[in-house]
Design a protein around this motif. Structure first.
Motif, PDB file in Angstrom:
ATOM      1  N   GLY A 130       0.781  -1.227   0.000  1.00  0.00           N
ATOM      2  CA  GLY A 130       0.000   0.000   0.000  1.00  0.00           C
ATOM      3  C   GLY A 130       0.812   1.275   0.000  1.00  0.00           C
ATOM      4  N   ASP A 131       2.053   1.235   0.497  1.00  0.00           N
ATOM      5  CA  ASP A 131       2.896   2.427   0.507  1.00  0.00           C
ATOM      6  C   ASP A 131       3.872   2.461  -0.666  1.00  0.00           C
ATOM      7  OD1 ASP A 131       4.278   0.228   1.478  1.00  0.00           O
ATOM      8  OD2 ASP A 131       5.520   1.394   2.846  1.00  0.00           O
ATOM      9  N   VAL A 148      -3.528   2.458   0.337  1.00  0.00           N
ATOM     10  CA  VAL A 148      -4.198   2.638   1.620  1.00  0.00           C
ATOM     11  C   VAL A 148      -3.630   3.874   2.303  1.00  0.00           C
ATOM     12  CG1 VAL A 148      -4.601   0.166   1.884  1.00  0.00           C
ATOM     13  CG2 VAL A 148      -2.549   1.172   2.875  1.00  0.00           C
ATOM     14  N   GLU A 149      -4.463   4.460   3.161  1.00  0.00           N
ATOM     15  CA  GLU A 149      -3.971   5.565   3.978  1.00  0.00           C
ATOM     16  C   GLU A 149      -2.901   5.035   4.928  1.00  0.00           C
ATOM     17  OE1 GLU A 149      -4.577   8.589   3.632  1.00  0.00           O
ATOM     18  OE2 GLU A 149      -6.581   8.857   2.789  1.00  0.00           O
ATOM     19  N   TYR A 150      -1.821   5.774   5.067  1.00  0.00           N
ATOM     20  CA  TYR A 150      -0.774   5.398   6.012  1.00  0.00           C
ATOM     21  C   TYR A 150      -0.064   6.660   6.470  1.00  0.00           C
ATOM     22  CZ  TYR A 150       2.277   5.883   1.892  1.00  0.00           C
ATOM     23  OH  TYR A 150       2.925   6.362   0.775  1.00  0.00           O
ATOM     24  N   ARG A 151       0.659   6.529   7.550  1.00  0.00           N
ATOM     25  CA  ARG A 151       1.373   7.663   8.103  1.00  0.00           C
ATOM     26  C   ARG A 151       2.370   8.196   7.070  1.00  0.00           C
ATOM     27  NH1 ARG A 151       3.926   6.378  13.769  1.00  0.00           N
ATOM     28  NH2 ARG A 151       1.720   5.899  14.114  1.00  0.00           N
ATOM     29  N   PRO A 205       2.035  -0.409   5.751  1.00  0.00           N
ATOM     30  CA  PRO A 205       1.051   0.507   6.348  1.00  0.00           C
ATOM     31  C   PRO A 205       0.238  -0.128   7.462  1.00  0.00           C
ATOM     32  CG  PRO A 205       1.045   0.726   3.961  1.00  0.00           C
ATOM     33  CD  PRO A 205       1.929  -0.441   4.280  1.00  0.00           C
ATOM     34  N   CYS A 206      -0.045  -1.418   7.367  1.00  0.00           N
ATOM     35  CA  CYS A 206      -0.830  -2.077   8.407  1.00  0.00           C
ATOM     36  C   CYS A 206      -0.084  -2.131   9.737  1.00  0.00           C
ATOM     37  CB  CYS A 206      -1.224  -3.481   7.967  1.00  0.00           C
ATOM     38  SG  CYS A 206      -2.432  -3.504   6.602  1.00  0.00           S
ATOM     39  N   HIS A 207       1.225  -2.119   9.693  1.00  0.00           N
ATOM     40  CA  HIS A 207       2.021  -2.100  10.928  1.00  0.00           C
ATOM     41  C   HIS A 207       1.693  -0.847  11.729  1.00  0.00           C
ATOM     42  CE1 HIS A 207       5.591  -2.653  13.509  1.00  0.00           C
ATOM     43  NE2 HIS A 207       5.747  -1.346  13.381  1.00  0.00           N
ATOM     44  N   ASP A 208       1.695   0.302  11.067  1.00  0.00           N
ATOM     45  CA  ASP A 208       1.383   1.557  11.760  1.00  0.00           C
ATOM     46  C   ASP A 208      -0.036   1.550  12.304  1.00  0.00           C
ATOM     47  OD1 ASP A 208       3.884   2.578  11.313  1.00  0.00           O
ATOM     48  OD2 ASP A 208       3.303   3.831   9.614  1.00  0.00           O
ATOM     49  N   MET A 209      -0.975   0.978  11.543  1.00  0.00           N
ATOM     50  CA  MET A 209      -2.368   0.957  11.986  1.00  0.00           C
ATOM     51  C   MET A 209      -2.536   0.113  13.240  1.00  0.00           C
ATOM     52  SD  MET A 209      -4.286   0.606   8.307  1.00  0.00           S
ATOM     53  CE  MET A 209      -3.706   1.584   6.921  1.00  0.00           C
ATOM     54  N   ALA A 269      -8.488  -0.070  14.562  1.00  0.00           N
ATOM     55  CA  ALA A 269      -7.797   0.289  13.320  1.00  0.00           C
ATOM     56  C   ALA A 269      -8.760   0.143  12.149  1.00  0.00           C
ATOM     57  CB  ALA A 269      -6.582  -0.615  13.132  1.00  0.00           C
ATOM     58  N   THR A 270      -8.648   1.043  11.206  1.00  0.00           N
ATOM     59  CA  THR A 270      -9.464   1.003   9.994  1.00  0.00           C
ATOM     60  C   THR A 270      -8.566   1.196   8.783  1.00  0.00           C
ATOM     61  OG1 THR A 270     -11.393   1.900  11.140  1.00  0.00           O
ATOM     62  CG2 THR A 270     -11.382   2.058   8.746  1.00  0.00           C
ATOM     63  N   ARG A 271      -8.718   0.351   7.792  1.00  0.00           N
ATOM     64  CA  ARG A 271      -7.948   0.486   6.550  1.00  0.00           C
ATOM     65  C   ARG A 271      -8.816   1.210   5.523  1.00  0.00           C
ATOM     66  NH1 ARG A 271      -4.760  -4.422   3.595  1.00  0.00           N
ATOM     67  NH2 ARG A 271      -6.832  -5.341   3.283  1.00  0.00           N
ATOM     68  N   ARG A 272      -8.340   2.368   5.077  1.00  0.00           N
ATOM     69  CA  ARG A 272      -9.065   3.168   4.092  1.00  0.00           C
ATOM     70  C   ARG A 272      -8.327   3.047   2.755  1.00  0.00           C
ATOM     71  NH1 ARG A 272     -12.791   5.663   7.054  1.00  0.00           N
ATOM     72  NH2 ARG A 272     -12.324   5.958   9.269  1.00  0.00           N
ATOM     73  N   VAL A 273      -9.048   2.597   1.756  1.00  0.00           N
ATOM     74  CA  VAL A 273      -8.463   2.266   0.454  1.00  0.00           C
ATOM     75  C   VAL A 273      -8.935   3.288  -0.576  1.00  0.00           C
ATOM     76  CG1 VAL A 273      -8.234   0.478  -1.316  1.00  0.00           C
ATOM     77  CG2 VAL A 273      -8.465  -0.169   1.098  1.00  0.00           C
ATOM     78  N   PHE A 274      -8.015   3.739  -1.414  1.00  0.00           N
ATOM     79  CA  PHE A 274      -8.353   4.715  -2.446  1.00  0.00           C
ATOM     80  C   PHE A 274      -7.563   4.435  -3.712  1.00  0.00           C
ATOM     81  CE2 PHE A 274      -4.825   6.409  -0.011  1.00  0.00           C
ATOM     82  CZ  PHE A 274      -3.960   6.939  -0.968  1.00  0.00           C
TER      83      PHE A 274
END
Length: 304
Positions: A130-131, A148-151, A205-209, A269-274
Motif C-alpha cells: 500500500g505504501d 491505503v492511507e498510512y502515516r 502501512p498495516c504495521h502503523d495501523m 484500526a481502519t484500513r481506508r483504500v483509495f
C-alpha cells in the motif's frame, strides 16, 4: 524557457531526497540527473538545491518552482487526456499497482467489468504494498495506484495526485479458537495487552495501523512474530503463537477452523483504500473508465 522534462526531474529529486534515488526511479544515471538540474538552474537563474552528505533539499527558489511544477505537469496530463479523447483512443494499456487484497477485492472485479464495457482497455497489474504504489505512479512506472492511507501518505490536497475513495474496513482480532476471550461477542484491545502479538513488518502501512490502535487502547503491543502475509499471520494465531489484528477483507476465503475472529470494541484500526492517478490524468479516456470500474467494484465493500 524552462524545459518541462527538467521539471519532472526536479520533482523526482524532491520526492526521493537524493539524486541517486531519483535517477533510479527515472531510469537515468545520477550524472544525467545532475546535469539536467544544473541546466534547470541556469534556465531559471537560481540555485534550486542544497546538497549535503545525506542528500539534497530544495532552496526557497526551488520550493517556488516545485509548486509551479505540480501545476505544469498536471496541465500536461490534462492536455494528453484531451488529445487522447479527441483522437477517440479508448484502446490501450493501463498499468495498475495495488496491494494483494486490493487486487482481489476491486482490481480483479474491475478487469471483469472492463472486458465487457471497454474491451479495448487492457489492464496490467503490479503487486505493490500500500505504501509502494503511489511512488510508482509519481515516477511514471504505473498509471494508477490502489493504495491505503498510512502515516506520511500524500493527503487529499496533494497537488501531484488525484484520488478516488474506494472503501474502508475495520481490522478484526484473530485469536486461537480456545482463547479465554474466544466466546465473547467482541473484544477490547486492552484485554489483549499482555499477549504476544503477530504483525506486519515496519514499513507496511498495516504495521502503523496496528500500533496506533494499541496505543489508543493504552499499551504497546509485544510483537513476537512478523509477517506481511496475512495467511501466515492467521496460521500463527491459530497455533497459539499470539494474537493479531487483520483487515476484514483479508480474512475472506481463509481456513479459520483453529481461530476465532472477533470485532473490536472501542477505538479500532481502519484500513481506508483509495485509487490515485497523477493529477490531470483522471479524465484520460483510458484511465477514467478504469477508475469508474474500480469504484463500481468497491460499491458496498465499506464496513467501517
Amino acid at each position: 524557457m524552462i524545459d518541462p522534462r527538467r521539471l519532472r526531474i526536479l520533482r523526482a529529486v524532491a520526492d526521493h531526497r537524493t539524486v541517486t534515488a531519483a535517477a533510479s526511479a527515472l531510469y537515468l544515471t545520477p550524472s544525467a540527473v545532475s546535469q539536467q538540474l544544473i541546466a534547470l538552474e541556469q534556465e531559471t537563474g537560481h540555485a534550486l538545491l542544497i546538497r549535503s552528505g545525506k542528500g539534497v533539499r530544495l532552496t526557497a527558489a526551488g520550493e517556488i518552482l516545485l509548486a509551479h511544477t505540480h501545476a505544469v505537469l498536471a496541465q500536461l496530463e490534462r492536455a494528453e487526456a484531451e488529445l487522447a479523447a479527441y483522437a477517440g483512443g479508448a484502446a490501450g494499456e493501463v498499468t495498475v499497482a495495488a496491494f494483494a487484497t486490493g487486487i482481489a477485492e476491486v482490481v480483479a472485479p474491475a478487469i471483469g467489468r472492463l472486458a465487457v464495457d471497454h474491451a479495448g482497455i487492457r489492464v496490467r497489474v503490479r503487486d505493490a504494498e500500500g505504501d509502494e504504489s503511489l511512488p510508482l505512479v509519481l515516477d511514471g512506472e504505473a498509471d494508477l495506484a490502489v493504495a491505503v492511507e498510512y502515516r506520511g501518505a500524500p493527503g487529499e490536497g496533494d497537488r501531484r495526485l488525484a484520488r478516488v475513495p474506494l472503501y474502508a474496513e475495520p481490522f478484526d482480532a484473530v485469536l486461537r479458537a480456545d482463547h479465554p476471550l474466544g466466546t465473547a461477542p467482541r473484544v477490547a484491545l486492552a484485554e489483549l495487552a499482555d499477549s504476544d502479538w503477530i504483525g506486519p513488518y515496519p514499513g507496511n502501512p498495516c504495521h502503523d495501523m496496528v500500533l496506533l490502535a494499541c496505543e489508543l487502547a493504552g499499551f504497546q503491543p509485544r510483537l513476537a512474530h512478523w509477517s506481511d502475509d496475512f495467511r501466515a499471520v492467521v496460521a500463527l494465531a491459530g497455533a497459539g503463537a499470539g494474537v493479531a489484528l487483520v483487515p476484514r477483507s483479508a480474512l475472506r476465503g481463509m481456513e479459520l477452523t483453529d481461530t476465532v475472529v472477533l470485532p473490536v470494541s472501542g477505538p479500532a484500526a481502519t484500513r481506508r483504500v483509495f485509487a490515485a492517478v497523477r493529477r490531470g490524468a483522471e479524465r484520460h479516456p483510458l484511465i477514467s473508465p478504469v477508475l469508474d470500474a474500480l469504484a463500481a467494484a468497491a460499491d458496498g465493500l465499506s464496513t467501517d
